[in-house]
Write a protein that holds these residues in place. Structure first.
Motif, mmCIF file in Angstrom:
data_model
loop_
_atom_site.group_PDB
_atom_site.id
_atom_site.type_symbol
_atom_site.label_atom_id
_atom_site.label_comp_id
_atom_site.label_asym_id
_atom_site.label_seq_id
_atom_site.Cartn_x
_atom_site.Cartn_y
_atom_site.Cartn_z
ATOM 1 N N ALA A 35 50.926 -41.270 -12.884
ATOM 2 C CA ALA A 35 50.159 -41.942 -11.529
ATOM 3 C C ALA A 35 49.165 -41.473 -10.329
ATOM 4 C CB ALA A 35 51.093 -42.752 -10.481
ATOM 5 N N ARG A 36 49.393 -40.153 -10.672
ATOM 6 C CA ARG A 36 48.786 -39.643 -10.080
ATOM 7 C C ARG A 36 47.270 -38.939 -10.734
ATOM 8 N NH1 ARG A 36 48.451 -35.872 -5.544
ATOM 9 N NH2 ARG A 36 50.759 -36.599 -4.768
ATOM 10 N N THR A 37 47.258 -38.779 -11.733
ATOM 11 C CA THR A 37 46.334 -39.099 -12.532
ATOM 12 C C THR A 37 45.100 -39.796 -12.726
ATOM 13 O OG1 THR A 37 47.829 -37.469 -14.523
ATOM 14 C CG2 THR A 37 45.437 -37.893 -15.339
ATOM 15 N N THR A 38 45.580 -40.873 -12.604
ATOM 16 C CA THR A 38 44.683 -42.248 -13.440
ATOM 17 C C THR A 38 43.764 -41.876 -12.035
ATOM 18 O OG1 THR A 38 46.771 -43.445 -13.754
ATOM 19 C CG2 THR A 38 44.705 -44.497 -12.508
ATOM 20 N N PRO A 39 43.452 -41.729 -10.486
ATOM 21 C CA PRO A 39 42.503 -41.885 -9.986
ATOM 22 C C PRO A 39 41.731 -40.883 -10.303
ATOM 23 C CG PRO A 39 44.288 -41.848 -8.586
ATOM 24 C CD PRO A 39 44.942 -41.738 -9.990
ATOM 25 N N LEU A 40 41.836 -39.410 -10.156
ATOM 26 C CA LEU A 40 41.445 -38.430 -10.852
ATOM 27 C C LEU A 40 40.995 -38.456 -11.956
ATOM 28 C CD1 LEU A 40 44.636 -35.470 -9.640
ATOM 29 C CD2 LEU A 40 42.106 -36.224 -7.992
ATOM 30 N N ILE A 41 40.912 -38.834 -13.124
ATOM 31 C CA ILE A 41 40.414 -39.074 -14.502
ATOM 32 C C ILE A 41 39.257 -40.066 -13.468
ATOM 33 C CG2 ILE A 41 40.063 -40.410 -16.214
ATOM 34 C CD1 ILE A 41 43.417 -40.495 -16.772
ATOM 35 N N PHE A 42 39.081 -41.274 -12.436
ATOM 36 C CA PHE A 42 38.388 -41.708 -11.973
ATOM 37 C C PHE A 42 36.938 -40.758 -11.541
ATOM 38 C CE2 PHE A 42 41.096 -45.864 -12.815
ATOM 39 C CZ PHE A 42 40.268 -46.492 -13.623
ATOM 40 N N THR A 43 37.596 -40.750 -10.422
ATOM 41 C CA THR A 43 36.714 -39.317 -9.535
ATOM 42 C C THR A 43 35.991 -38.254 -10.760
ATOM 43 O OG1 THR A 43 38.392 -38.703 -8.965
ATOM 44 C CG2 THR A 43 37.642 -41.171 -7.731
ATOM 45 N N GLY A 44 36.624 -37.865 -11.356
ATOM 46 C CA GLY A 44 36.278 -37.413 -12.294
ATOM 47 C C GLY A 44 35.592 -36.842 -13.732
ATOM 48 N N ARG B 284 22.347 -33.261 -13.191
ATOM 49 C CA ARG B 284 22.223 -32.397 -12.042
ATOM 50 C C ARG B 284 21.842 -33.486 -10.493
ATOM 51 N NH1 ARG B 284 19.785 -28.062 -14.201
ATOM 52 N NH2 ARG B 284 21.341 -26.850 -15.584
ATOM 53 N N PHE B 285 22.756 -34.446 -10.616
ATOM 54 C CA PHE B 285 22.055 -35.319 -9.678
ATOM 55 C C PHE B 285 23.967 -35.180 -9.498
ATOM 56 C CE2 PHE B 285 23.886 -39.256 -7.433
ATOM 57 C CZ PHE B 285 22.497 -39.306 -6.838
ATOM 58 N N TRP B 286 23.391 -34.659 -7.798
ATOM 59 C CA TRP B 286 25.204 -33.658 -6.717
ATOM 60 C C TRP B 286 25.788 -34.825 -5.782
ATOM 61 C CZ3 TRP B 286 25.986 -30.752 -9.584
ATOM 62 C CH2 TRP B 286 24.901 -29.685 -10.685
ATOM 63 N N ASN B 287 26.822 -35.545 -6.346
ATOM 64 C CA ASN B 287 27.760 -36.566 -5.595
ATOM 65 C C ASN B 287 28.443 -35.826 -5.022
ATOM 66 O OD1 ASN B 287 28.404 -39.188 -4.702
ATOM 67 N ND2 ASN B 287 29.137 -40.246 -6.889
ATOM 68 N N ILE B 288 28.784 -36.036 -4.090
ATOM 69 C CA ILE B 288 30.100 -35.319 -3.657
ATOM 70 C C ILE B 288 30.720 -36.359 -2.855
ATOM 71 C CG2 ILE B 288 30.445 -33.415 -1.682
ATOM 72 C CD1 ILE B 288 29.101 -32.355 -4.024
ATOM 73 N N GLY B 289 30.301 -38.059 -3.134
ATOM 74 C CA GLY B 289 30.487 -38.954 -2.016
ATOM 75 C C GLY B 289 31.633 -39.754 -2.741
ATOM 76 N N ALA B 290 32.246 -38.979 -4.329
ATOM 77 C CA ALA B 290 33.314 -40.282 -4.479
ATOM 78 C C ALA B 290 34.353 -40.386 -3.950
ATOM 79 C CB ALA B 290 33.906 -39.468 -5.514
ATOM 80 N N GLU B 291 34.975 -40.069 -2.380
ATOM 81 C CA GLU B 291 35.831 -40.704 -1.314
ATOM 82 C C GLU B 291 35.383 -41.381 -1.056
ATOM 83 O OE1 GLU B 291 38.859 -38.783 -2.083
ATOM 84 O OE2 GLU B 291 39.718 -39.159 0.335
ATOM 85 N N GLU C 77 43.442 -47.855 -6.964
ATOM 86 C CA GLU C 77 45.049 -47.076 -6.225
ATOM 87 C C GLU C 77 45.168 -47.983 -5.906
ATOM 88 O OE1 GLU C 77 46.168 -43.802 -5.364
ATOM 89 O OE2 GLU C 77 45.293 -44.523 -7.732
ATOM 90 N N VAL C 78 44.599 -49.367 -4.603
ATOM 91 C CA VAL C 78 44.661 -50.419 -4.138
ATOM 92 C C VAL C 78 45.419 -51.602 -4.825
ATOM 93 C CG1 VAL C 78 43.722 -52.453 -2.797
ATOM 94 C CG2 VAL C 78 42.926 -50.760 -2.243
ATOM 95 N N ASP D 194 45.094 -43.686 4.420
ATOM 96 C CA ASP D 194 46.109 -43.060 3.606
ATOM 97 C C ASP D 194 45.985 -42.957 2.272
ATOM 98 O OD1 ASP D 194 47.536 -44.283 3.693
ATOM 99 O OD2 ASP D 194 49.279 -42.601 4.220
ATOM 100 N N LEU D 195 44.711 -44.131 1.736
ATOM 101 C CA LEU D 195 44.954 -44.558 0.178
ATOM 102 C C LEU D 195 44.808 -43.152 -0.398
ATOM 103 C CD1 LEU D 195 44.558 -46.967 -1.569
ATOM 104 C CD2 LEU D 195 42.505 -47.038 -1.473
ATOM 105 N N SER D 196 43.556 -42.365 -0.317
ATOM 106 C CA SER D 196 43.412 -41.260 -0.590
ATOM 107 C C SER D 196 43.514 -40.271 -0.212
ATOM 108 C CB SER D 196 42.236 -41.512 -1.433
ATOM 109 O OG SER D 196 41.566 -40.252 -1.655
ATOM 110 N N PRO D 197 44.426 -38.864 -0.940
ATOM 111 C CA PRO D 197 44.486 -37.455 -0.168
ATOM 112 C C PRO D 197 42.891 -36.512 -0.820
ATOM 113 C CG PRO D 197 45.990 -38.012 -1.690
ATOM 114 C CD PRO D 197 44.865 -39.197 -2.184
#
Lengths: 349, 529
Positions: free
Chosen positions: A63-72, A82-89, A262-263, A273-276
């Motif tokens: 369950a914790r892996t799921t959002p990390l796969i998306f954001t990863g 080479r597009f540095w998207n730091i804004g996934a949060e 996540e929602v 605190d949806l995303s730590p």
């Protein structure tokens, strides 16, 4: 001391590198664990137990892996070009926000339609959020690291504002949280009584699709070309700007879907605190996977295991759960070092 | 010579060995870059190190200077072994190196560059006055006058080279290694440079002159050592050497020189009328340039690098948009300047820099072979790539253009320069271009590969293509171009038929010493006065 480039690196050696990096990080962190007064092996045993030791533990980890796969994936796709998207949060929260607006009663569709529609809506929200930074970068040369990073704070503060105002759940006992999404909007659980939800399947499917797109399609070819050598890609007549925009939209879209997952799968409603820090951890996940879409699945599982396992370890042995952050960070550093050692040989002279 | 402070006795005994390399071997992966090379340099001698690109000259000198560590063998300077892998020790021992690509800080003055690294980082003050005096003294003695306070960025290439030499002299170098020093110079500058070298030898230095140009080697050296494929193949006195003999030793095989047939030029393919391209950062653009290229002819553009060649190449590549003027392709005015549009109009482009523009180094050969045509139906249906057709296309390019070291999976950056150029050539010519831009197509290639590239360009010309050849190598231009124009500070001279112009005349035009407006061709170069 100096570095010498290795020639003809065997494949096995390259695959071994991450494994060694993980082992090295566990060894490095042993000192910290011992410092907190717990026998190291026992603590690591608890960590392993807590992450993978039972069906329940495994389900929590996945369950914790799921959002990390998306954001990863979001980070991997963008970084590969080479597009540095730091804004996934921020994109994750944008996706979550649109789902909260649409999914808590405004849209009323049967579940088979509702889920795809909401997936698309969350993706569009994340993608649109990243459209600004990519256009600013292409037309005015504005550094996307700055814009995407700062947008995170803007979006999170906006969510905070809305949760205190128009989106506040009247039944929420005054907590800054939104109304829960309707039943039709929810991502179904995979097993009764476990928090593991079908968002995981969506994430795995997405990783597979991204991989196929990357190696088999014209768009993937262009994206890799632009990432490897933008000058040569432009010279060869590739539409570099369009490829960059596509990359940004895909990256932002994936991060947006994380918000929906996540929602609608995990929490049920939007809270602050949806995303730590899933968005930021996604960067680590992508780097650990060396930007490979399927590698992201593995590294996300590893990072999630460490976090979930460390929580369990801190509950039963009293090692602070902050150790998880340290371990993940150390493993990333070890990974970077091991990638360096795979490519170069150290010569002492 | 009497004023020389350097040990005069060494000069007099001609036979004294100042530098001795013994059995130097260096292996990179499967490539033997240096195979058991032993060499001696005598005092007051100019030793030429002749060899093709990739023969191991630079590797050998890098070992000597301590950039690389040899797998076996030793380096002895003035009778003492110097430790391996330490440029510092090499400098201490009296070795100076002038690299092919200058190692100067553009934003610092001449004096700063020369003094950089000669003083302790811990000392609080810099003794600039004595440094300056010493520099001026050296300049006077060797005829290398420069103004110490001028910034490097304001100097010409020839002057920068002088600074590089002064840098070595300032560090008390007594053996000077010059790596392809004339590659960046015009013919006139080369002449001056040779005078300088003679003064250096008189002043007691011993020189190693690395080159692949036969005439220069014969003109300046006392002794020639020829390297081929990492081994020392010949070592003879220059006086006893002939050009053909050296060429044969250097190449080791017969090179078929491309045959050039006289052809009647066809209709006009590409035309520039008073085209101005604005200058980019730190480089000149084009100023009211006019040019006409017809089918079945090669027009050469000569010039010292940095005089607008890049702007001209960018214009034809579709990377630069003209500010004013008319660009015509096949009789139609070009309005969209994008690489894509140029490709659509059958313009083939061989870029100057293979690594940054020509190929995507981390992608495979097959992926690179289609980089300009990947959108064609045979390679892509509804956005889905057809890998089978792609691989077949790549294999076709590989076999037709003789690309060696082919591995369909390995990244293309592992190919040698010559094979990379063949791949680019194959990609360009497979599109049957009617206009070909060849920007420095022979740079960094060995004699065989250059001959191959020329052969291909000539056969494209025979098939009716118009070719624009930009080169700094005047011999290359005189060999295959039909007409030659000279570019200087963004202005283009009239074009001269190859039969009617000499290297010396081209050299004068390249340095801007001969006025463009002496031309009887009123539309070109009318503001060069």
């Amino acid at each position: 001391m100096r570095l010498e480039a290795r020639t003809n690196i065997p494949l096995g050696f390259m695959l071994l590198a991450p494994v060694l990096a993980v082992l090295a990080s566990f060894m490095l962190c042993a000192g910290l664990v011992a410092w907190s007064g717990v026998p190291v092996l026992e603590a690591y045993g608890l960590l392993l137990q807590g992450a993978l030791g039972s069906g329940f533990a495994l389900a929590e980890t996945l369950a914790r892996t799921t959002p990390l796969i998306f954001t990863g994936l979001a980070a991997a796709v963008a970084f590969k070009s080479r597009f540095w998207n730091i804004g996934a949060e921020g994109q994750l929260y944008a996706g979550a926000l649109i789902i909260t607006v649409l999914g808590t009663g405004m849209l009323d569709l049967p579940q088979e339609l509702m889920i795809p529609v909401l997936v698309i809506c969350s993706a569009v929200a994340g993608a649109l959020l990243l459209l600004g930074p990519v256009l600013l970068k292409l037309h005015f040369g504005v550094d996307e690291v700055v814009t995407t990073l700062l947008l995170n704070f803007i979006v999170i503060l906006l969510v905070s504002l809305l949760l205190e105002g128009p989106l506040k759940d009247p039944m929420g006992l005054g907590w800054p949280q939104a109304e829960p999404v309707t039943e039709a909007a929810e991502l179904p659980r995979l097993f009764r009584g476990l928090r593991l939800h079908s968002g995981l399947l969506l994430a795995l499917l997405l990783a597979f699709i991204i991989w196929i797109v990357s190696i088999r399609t014209t768009l993937g070819y262009e994206m890799r070309a632009v990432g490897f050598n933008q000058k040569a890609a432009r010279f060869a007549g590739m539409p570099v700007n369009r490829v960059m925009i596509m990359t940004a939209l895909i990256s932002g879209g994936i991060a947006g879907i994380a918000g929906y997952s996540e929602v609608a799968g995990m929490k049920g409603n939007l809270t602050l605190d949806l995303s730590p820090g899933f968005g930021y951890t996604g960067i680590v996940v992508a780097m650990l996977a060396q930007l490979h879409p399927l590698g992201v699945v593995i590294s996300a599982t590893f990072v999630a295991s460490v976090f979930v396992g460390a929580d369990a370890m801190s509950r039963s042995a009293g090692v602070p759960s902050y150790i998880a952050d340290v371990m993940v960070s150390v493993s990333l550093l070890c990974m970077l070092v091991s990638v360096l050692l795979v490519r170069f040989r150290i010569r002492w002279s | 010579m009497n004023s020389s402070e350097i040990d005069v006795s060494k000069n007099q005994s001609d036979s004294e060995v100042v530098l001795r390399l013994r059995g130097i071997t260096k292996v990179f992966g499967s490539l033997v870059a240096n195979d058991d090379i032993s060499l001696e340099l005598k005092s007051g001698e100019v030793l030429a190190l002749l060899g093709e690109n990739g023969a191991g000259k630079t590797t050998l000198m890098n070992i000597l200077f301590g950039h690389y560590v040899a797998d076996s063998g030793s380096v002895e300077v003035f009778g003492k072994n110097i430790p391996e892998g330490s440029p510092h020790a090499a400098i201490e021992a009296g070795i100076g190196m002038v690299h092919q690509h200058f190692t100067l800080a553009d934003n610092l003055s001449v004096l700063d560059n020369v003094m950089l690294g000669t003083e302790s980082l811990w000392s609080l003050s810099s003794n600039r006055r004595s440094g300056r005096r010493h520099l001026e003294e050296l300049g006077k003695r060797f005829g290398l006058e420069v103004q110490p306070h001028v910034r490097i960025s304001e100097l010409s290439i020839g002057e920068r080279q002088r600074v590089e030499i002064l840098k070595a002299l300032y560090r008390k170098a007594r053996i000077l290694i010059l790596d392809e020093p004339t590659a960046v110079l015009t013919p006139q500058e080369t002449k001056d440079f040779f005078e300088t070298l003679k003064k250096l030898v008189k002043g007691g230095l011993s020189l190693i002159f690395i080159s692949h140009k036969m005439q220069e080697v014969l003109a300046i050296s006392d002794r020639v050592a020829v390297l081929r494929d990492g081994s020392l193949v010949t070592e003879i006195k220059t006086a006893a050497a002939s050009e053909t003999e050296l060429a044969h030793a250097m190449v080791g095989r017969e090179i078929e020189l491309p045959e050039r047939k006289a052809l009647e030029a066809g209709r006009s393919i590409f035309k520039l009328e008073d085209v101005t391209v604005s200058a980019g950062e730190g480089r000149p653009g084009l100023k009211e340039v006019s040019l006409n290229i017809c089918a079945k002819e090669i027009v050469g553009i000569a010039g010292v690098s940095g005089n607008g060649q890049t702007a001209l190449a960018d214009l034809i590549s579709g990377l630069a948009v003209p500010q004013s003027g008319i660009v015509e392709l096949h009789g139609e005015i070009v309005r969209r300047f994008t690489p894509e549009n140029m490709l659509r109009n059958k313009v083939g482009r061989i870029p100057e820099d293979r690594h940054t523009q020509g190929v995507i180094g981390d992608m495979s050969l097959a992926e690179n072979s289609i980089s300009e045509c990947y959108r064609e139906a045979q390679f892509s249906t509804f956005g889905w790539q057809n890998h089978r057709n792609r691989d077949r296309f790549a294999e076709n390019v590989v076999s037709r253009f003789d690309v060696r070291g082919y591995n369909s999976k390995a990244p293309v950056r592992l190919l040698s320069g010559g094979n990379m150029q063949k791949l680019i050539l194959g990609r360009v010519l497979s599109g049957n271009p009617q206009l070909i831009l060849a920007n420095q197509p022979g740079r960094g290639l060995d004699v065989g590969a250059v001959a191959y590239v020329h052969q291909q360009l000539l056969s494209a010309r025979a098939e009716g293509a118009a070719i624009l050849l930009i080169s700094e190598d005047l011999e290359e231009l005189l060999q295959i171009a039909d007409r030659i124009a000279v570019i200087h500070r963004g202005q283009l001279s009239e074009t001269f038929p190859r039969e009617s112009i000499s290297i010396a005349q081209l050299g004068l035009l390249m340095t801007g010493q001969q006025n463009f407006s002496t031309t009887n061709y009123p539309s070109a170069g009318n503001n060069a006065s």
